[in-house]
Design an enzyme around this catalytic site. Structure first.
Site, short mmCIF file in Angstrom:
data_model
loop_
_atom_site.label_atom_id
_atom_site.label_comp_id
_atom_site.label_asym_id
_atom_site.label_seq_id
_atom_site.Cartn_x
_atom_site.Cartn_y
_atom_site.Cartn_z
N HIS A 92 -8.22 14.96 2.41
CA HIS A 92 -7.57 16.09 1.74
C HIS A 92 -7.94 17.38 2.48
O HIS A 92 -9.11 17.61 2.76
CB HIS A 92 -8.08 16.25 0.31
CG HIS A 92 -7.82 15.08 -0.60
ND1 HIS A 92 -6.84 15.10 -1.56
CD2 HIS A 92 -8.43 13.88 -0.71
CE1 HIS A 92 -6.86 13.95 -2.23
NE2 HIS A 92 -7.81 13.19 -1.73
N HIS B 159 -3.77 0.84 8.61
CA HIS B 159 -4.36 0.72 7.27
C HIS B 159 -5.86 0.52 7.37
O HIS B 159 -6.34 -0.47 7.91
CB HIS B 159 -3.74 -0.44 6.49
CG HIS B 159 -4.33 -0.55 5.11
ND1 HIS B 159 -3.84 0.14 4.04
CD2 HIS B 159 -5.42 -1.21 4.65
CE1 HIS B 159 -4.58 -0.11 2.97
NE2 HIS B 159 -5.55 -0.93 3.32
N HIS C 285 -7.64 8.54 3.53
CA HIS C 285 -6.96 9.83 3.63
C HIS C 285 -7.96 10.93 3.48
O HIS C 285 -8.96 10.80 2.76
CB HIS C 285 -5.84 9.95 2.58
CG HIS C 285 -6.29 9.72 1.18
ND1 HIS C 285 -6.47 8.45 0.67
CD2 HIS C 285 -6.61 10.57 0.18
CE1 HIS C 285 -6.88 8.53 -0.59
NE2 HIS C 285 -6.98 9.82 -0.91
N CYS D 115 0.82 3.21 3.30
CA CYS D 115 1.49 2.43 4.36
C CYS D 115 3.00 2.52 4.19
O CYS D 115 3.74 2.62 5.18
CB CYS D 115 1.05 0.97 4.32
SG CYS D 115 -0.56 0.64 5.08
N CYS E 8 0.85 -1.20 0.00
CA CYS E 8 0.00 0.00 0.00
C CYS E 8 0.89 1.25 0.00
O CYS E 8 1.80 1.37 0.83
CB CYS E 8 -0.91 -0.01 1.23
SG CYS E 8 -1.73 1.56 1.54
P1 5GP Z 1 -7.60 10.17 -3.94
O1 5GP Z 1 -8.00 10.44 -5.36
O2 5GP Z 1 -7.31 8.71 -3.69
O3 5GP Z 1 -8.56 10.76 -2.94
O4 5GP Z 1 -6.30 11.00 -3.71
C1 5GP Z 1 -5.01 10.47 -3.72
C2 5GP Z 1 -4.05 11.63 -3.62
O5 5GP Z 1 -2.78 11.12 -3.33
C3 5GP Z 1 -3.96 12.44 -4.93
O6 5GP Z 1 -4.28 13.80 -4.66
C4 5GP Z 1 -2.49 12.26 -5.33
O7 5GP Z 1 -1.93 13.43 -5.89
C5 5GP Z 1 -1.83 11.89 -4.02
N1 5GP Z 1 -0.65 11.03 -4.15
C6 5GP Z 1 -0.54 9.92 -4.94
N2 5GP Z 1 0.67 9.36 -4.78
C7 5GP Z 1 1.33 10.13 -3.89
C8 5GP Z 1 2.64 10.06 -3.33
O8 5GP Z 1 3.44 9.16 -3.63
N3 5GP Z 1 3.00 11.01 -2.44
C9 5GP Z 1 2.13 12.03 -2.10
N4 5GP Z 1 2.58 12.94 -1.22
N5 5GP Z 1 0.88 12.12 -2.60
C10 5GP Z 1 0.49 11.19 -3.49
ZN ZN Z 2 -2.23 1.37 3.71
#
Ligand code: 5GP
Ligand code: ZN
Length: 114
Positions: free
Chosen positions: A102, A46, A100, A7, A4
């Site tokens: 935002h 997780h 997560h 993780c 993950c």
């Molecule tokens: P989701 O669409 O799942 O709500 O948002 C995932 C977020 O994780 C996206 O805004 C993307 O830019 C961010 N993200 C994806 N991979 C990484 C990473 O390796 N590091 C960081 N800091 N953010 C990530």
């Molecule tokens: Zn995880």
């Protein structure tokens, strides 16, 4: 969860721009920000999404919201306003399958959600 992404960030196997950490939570800057302030807050434990949280996770979820409040103030958007979002599953356009939240701010966000 061995493979993950978040993780792995929590374990320090992948780098992140950390803004907050305690025993239960980690917050770091989104790698592809869509606003001047774009921070992700994740539980170290997780959970695939909010849909996977149990009643026993109530305190953890409450702590996440309070950390988001504090990080917003710390980032300077506490008074100007901000948005907190968590995407869940396919129709929610969730990309990373580790819960997560935002924190988005620093510009005027559109009122209409989609
Ligand atoms: P989701 O669409 O799942 O709500 O948002 C995932 C977020 O994780 C996206 O805004 C993307 O830019 C961010 N993200 C994806 N991979 C990484 C990473 O390796 N590091 C960081 N800091 N953010 C990530
Ligand atoms: Zn995880």
């Amino acid at each position: 969860m061995d493979d993950c992404l978040f993780c792995r960030i929590v374990r320090g196997e992948l780098p992140s721009d950390k803004v907050f950490e305690n025993e239960r939570l980690l917050a770091f800057r989104d790698i592809n920000p869509i606003a001047p302030v774009h921070i992700l807050v994740v539980p170290k434990k997780h959970l695939t999404s909010l849909a996977a949280a149990g009643d026993e996770d109530g305190a953890l979820l409450g702590e996440i919201l309070l950390v988001l409040r504090d990080l917003a103030a710390q980032a300077g958007v506490g008074a100007s306003g901000y948005r907190v979002v968590t995407n869940i599953g396919a129709d929610g356009a969730q990309q990373v399958e580790h819960l997560h939240f935002h924190l988005l701010g620093g510009r005027k966000l559109r009122a209409r959600l989609e």
